[in-house]
Design a protein around this motif. Sequence first.
Motif, PDB file in Angstrom:
ATOM      1  N   ASP A 138     -50.160-132.941  31.432  1.00  0.00           N
ATOM      2  CA  ASP A 138     -50.834-133.532  30.279  1.00  0.00           C
ATOM      3  C   ASP A 138     -49.915-134.543  29.606  1.00  0.00           C
ATOM      4  O   ASP A 138     -48.689-134.505  29.780  1.00  0.00           O
ATOM      5  CB  ASP A 138     -51.227-132.456  29.260  1.00  0.00           C
ATOM      6  N   VAL A 139     -50.522-135.438  28.856  1.00  0.00           N
ATOM      7  CA  VAL A 139     -49.733-136.389  28.072  1.00  0.00           C
ATOM      8  C   VAL A 139     -48.915-135.593  27.060  1.00  0.00           C
ATOM      9  O   VAL A 139     -49.424-134.680  26.406  1.00  0.00           O
ATOM     10  CB  VAL A 139     -50.658-137.393  27.353  1.00  0.00           C
ATOM     11  N   SER A 140     -47.647-135.899  26.928  1.00  0.00           N
ATOM     12  CA  SER A 140     -46.756-135.131  26.056  1.00  0.00           C
ATOM     13  C   SER A 140     -47.169-135.250  24.590  1.00  0.00           C
ATOM     14  O   SER A 140     -47.825-136.213  24.174  1.00  0.00           O
ATOM     15  CB  SER A 140     -45.311-135.619  26.213  1.00  0.00           C
ATOM     16  N   GLU A 141     -46.778-134.248  23.802  1.00  0.00           N
ATOM     17  CA  GLU A 141     -47.104-134.258  22.377  1.00  0.00           C
ATOM     18  C   GLU A 141     -46.474-135.451  21.671  1.00  0.00           C
ATOM     19  O   GLU A 141     -47.045-136.000  20.718  1.00  0.00           O
ATOM     20  CB  GLU A 141     -46.623-132.955  21.721  1.00  0.00           C
ATOM     21  N   ASP A 142     -45.300-135.872  22.137  1.00  0.00           N
ATOM     22  CA  ASP A 142     -44.637-137.021  21.522  1.00  0.00           C
ATOM     23  C   ASP A 142     -45.490-138.279  21.681  1.00  0.00           C
ATOM     24  O   ASP A 142     -45.609-139.080  20.749  1.00  0.00           O
ATOM     25  CB  ASP A 142     -43.259-137.248  22.161  1.00  0.00           C
ATOM     26  N   ILE A 143     -46.073-138.439  22.871  1.00  0.00           N
ATOM     27  CA  ILE A 143     -46.921-139.601  23.112  1.00  0.00           C
ATOM     28  C   ILE A 143     -48.179-139.527  22.259  1.00  0.00           C
ATOM     29  O   ILE A 143     -48.615-140.522  21.671  1.00  0.00           O
ATOM     30  CB  ILE A 143     -47.286-139.713  24.604  1.00  0.00           C
ATOM     31  N   VAL A 144     -48.756-138.328  22.168  1.00  0.00           N
ATOM     32  CA  VAL A 144     -49.962-138.138  21.351  1.00  0.00           C
ATOM     33  C   VAL A 144     -49.675-138.494  19.895  1.00  0.00           C
ATOM     34  O   VAL A 144     -50.443-139.219  19.246  1.00  0.00           O
ATOM     35  CB  VAL A 144     -50.481-136.693  21.460  1.00  0.00           C
ATOM     36  N   ASN A 188     -54.448-134.415  43.569  1.00  0.00           N
ATOM     37  CA  ASN A 188     -54.367-135.368  42.467  1.00  0.00           C
ATOM     38  C   ASN A 188     -53.244-134.926  41.534  1.00  0.00           C
ATOM     39  O   ASN A 188     -53.437-134.104  40.641  1.00  0.00           O
ATOM     40  CB  ASN A 188     -55.694-135.444  41.719  1.00  0.00           C
ATOM     41  N   TYR A 189     -52.068-135.509  41.724  1.00  0.00           N
ATOM     42  CA  TYR A 189     -50.905-135.093  40.926  1.00  0.00           C
ATOM     43  C   TYR A 189     -50.967-135.615  39.494  1.00  0.00           C
ATOM     44  O   TYR A 189     -50.232-135.132  38.630  1.00  0.00           O
ATOM     45  CB  TYR A 189     -49.615-135.562  41.606  1.00  0.00           C
ATOM     46  N   ALA A 190     -51.848-136.585  39.233  1.00  0.00           N
ATOM     47  CA  ALA A 190     -51.990-137.066  37.861  1.00  0.00           C
ATOM     48  C   ALA A 190     -52.592-135.997  36.965  1.00  0.00           C
ATOM     49  O   ALA A 190     -52.361-135.983  35.752  1.00  0.00           O
ATOM     50  CB  ALA A 190     -52.859-138.323  37.836  1.00  0.00           C
ATOM     51  N   MET A 227     -45.272-144.435  33.223  1.00  0.00           N
ATOM     52  CA  MET A 227     -45.595-144.274  31.807  1.00  0.00           C
ATOM     53  C   MET A 227     -44.370-144.480  30.917  1.00  0.00           C
ATOM     54  O   MET A 227     -44.462-145.071  29.830  1.00  0.00           O
ATOM     55  CB  MET A 227     -46.185-142.881  31.570  1.00  0.00           C
ATOM     56  N   GLU A 228     -43.217-144.002  31.356  1.00  0.00           N
ATOM     57  CA  GLU A 228     -42.028-144.039  30.513  1.00  0.00           C
ATOM     58  C   GLU A 228     -41.161-145.276  30.747  1.00  0.00           C
ATOM     59  O   GLU A 228     -40.558-145.807  29.803  1.00  0.00           O
ATOM     60  CB  GLU A 228     -41.185-142.777  30.757  1.00  0.00           C
ATOM     61  N   LYS A 240     -50.251-141.047  49.796  1.00  0.00           N
ATOM     62  CA  LYS A 240     -50.090-139.606  50.013  1.00  0.00           C
ATOM     63  C   LYS A 240     -48.726-139.105  49.542  1.00  0.00           C
ATOM     64  O   LYS A 240     -48.510-137.898  49.429  1.00  0.00           O
ATOM     65  CB  LYS A 240     -50.309-139.261  51.484  1.00  0.00           C
ATOM     66  N   ASP A 241     -47.786-140.027  49.267  1.00  0.00           N
ATOM     67  CA  ASP A 241     -46.463-139.631  48.777  1.00  0.00           C
ATOM     68  C   ASP A 241     -46.359-139.697  47.263  1.00  0.00           C
ATOM     69  O   ASP A 241     -45.316-139.351  46.701  1.00  0.00           O
ATOM     70  CB  ASP A 241     -45.383-140.530  49.389  1.00  0.00           C
ATOM     71  N   LEU A 242     -47.409-140.159  46.583  1.00  0.00           N
ATOM     72  CA  LEU A 242     -47.370-140.298  45.130  1.00  0.00           C
ATOM     73  C   LEU A 242     -47.336-138.920  44.469  1.00  0.00           C
ATOM     74  O   LEU A 242     -48.147-138.045  44.784  1.00  0.00           O
ATOM     75  CB  LEU A 242     -48.602-141.075  44.654  1.00  0.00           C
ATOM     76  N   ARG A 243     -46.395-138.742  43.566  1.00  0.00           N
ATOM     77  CA  ARG A 243     -46.225-137.456  42.881  1.00  0.00           C
ATOM     78  C   ARG A 243     -46.230-137.659  41.365  1.00  0.00           C
ATOM     79  O   ARG A 243     -46.185-138.797  40.873  1.00  0.00           O
ATOM     80  CB  ARG A 243     -44.911-136.790  43.304  1.00  0.00           C
ATOM     81  N   ALA A 244     -46.260-136.558  40.650  1.00  0.00           N
ATOM     82  CA  ALA A 244     -46.309-136.613  39.187  1.00  0.00           C
ATOM     83  C   ALA A 244     -45.125-137.390  38.620  1.00  0.00           C
ATOM     84  O   ALA A 244     -45.264-138.138  37.645  1.00  0.00           O
ATOM     85  CB  ALA A 244     -46.344-135.198  38.617  1.00  0.00           C
ATOM     86  N   ARG A 245     -43.959-137.247  39.226  1.00  0.00           N
ATOM     87  CA  ARG A 245     -42.769-137.929  38.700  1.00  0.00           C
ATOM     88  C   ARG A 245     -42.902-139.451  38.785  1.00  0.00           C
ATOM     89  O   ARG A 245     -42.370-140.175  37.939  1.00  0.00           O
ATOM     90  CB  ARG A 245     -41.518-137.463  39.451  1.00  0.00           C
ATOM     91  N   HIS A 246     -43.608-139.927  39.808  1.00  0.00           N
ATOM     92  CA  HIS A 246     -43.816-141.364  39.926  1.00  0.00           C
ATOM     93  C   HIS A 246     -44.732-141.872  38.818  1.00  0.00           C
ATOM     94  O   HIS A 246     -44.500-142.936  38.236  1.00  0.00           O
ATOM     95  CB  HIS A 246     -44.421-141.705  41.290  1.00  0.00           C
TER      96      HIS A 246
END
Length: 418
Positions: free
Chosen positions: A220-226, A214-216, A167-168, A156-162
């Motif tokens: 979106d996946v960044s353009e650099d990753i794409v 659902n913070y995921a 990923m990074e 329940k503490d998982l956030r987008a930054r995690h």
Amino acid sequence: MVDIDKLCPGCMQHLKDSNTTCPHCGYPLNQKVVTQQTRTSSKHRRLPNGFGSITQVRNRNLRNPFLARICVGRNELGRYILKSLKPQCYFATYNEAYQALMEYNKNPYDLDDDITVEALYERWSALYFEQITDAARRTVTSAWAYCSAVYGLRAKDLRARHIKGCMEEGFRIETRGSKKGEKVYPSAGMKSRIKSLFNLLLDYGLEYEIVDKNYARTFDVSEDIVKEKENATKPHIIFSEEEMQILWQHANDTKYVDWVLMQCYMGWRPQELATLRLDEIDLDQWYMQAGMKTPAGKQRIVPIHTKVRDFVRKNYDFAISIGSEYLLNDKGQTHAGSWKLTYDKYAKRFDKVIAQLQLNPDHRAHDPRKTFITRCKKTGVDEYALKEMVGHSIKDITESTYTVRDLEWLRSDLEKMQ
């Protein structure tokens, strides 16, 4: 006046003779009551181990005296640890409590607000892996290996930054090869897989009210990753005529070349060829019936081309000699571990062939399948026969529904390819 020797089967409270339903719990009596003399025969059946517990609270005047609890584990003595069912744990009758436990055990949900991301993954993956192929499972587990930083975090503490951090900056430790023990960071493709993993994982958590959001799916996946992923993706390329000649020249003196040629002449996907079982091969009529991935590709018939029959026979006989149920077997240079192949093991042996014969280094294990399809089309193999052999769907109703291509029909088409 209460006749004290008559009791309700649902709540064991005292009844009057005139009662047709229990005034305490509503149990339908239908003129049948339980006497103290027969009370032992009306005991509820014992609940299965690990199912839960139902206890009647007798020392308090409760309208709903039956307490339902579920098993959440065992203590150091091996005894079950019980926790009250939520959102309701008290019920008017034993039957209602039992039904609530039944519903929970059919589809358990977490009662612990402190469930970790790792525990959530284990619960989700146990269900999800039953619905997908082995290759898809490997994709998920490989992505999960980069997420160790959040394993112990409360879901329940998982956030987008995690998730972005995994990923990074996530990494795994290489367990074999020359880079054993080194940190491996995710490629662009792996970053996308990590994002997809958390999309699905938190969808499950949201469905079972383990997480509130659902913070995921909030980014979106960044353009650099794409762009990085697009640049890193290599197209499948066919073997040239010169490369095919080199493969044939070394078919008997270079290990694994026969595997590549079998793939080039029958069009199997790498995973399909690597896991091909002996009971899927008929050496009397020279065909194989196997396949995976799509409905059209599963258990399809593929004739064994005359040019690679000796290779099939050699590998078949070797499998029999070592007691293997699979056509292709190899332990590698260390001669340790299992003979059984996986996609990764097959791909590594394919890469060895490419390196030893100094073929185009951009070749990948899927390229023989593309080579097969291209050579079939070039030599005039019927389009629908080809689709049937490689497991591609056929949209033409007449062809897919009303045309039956038998083994000899397919074989005559396949033999057009030389």
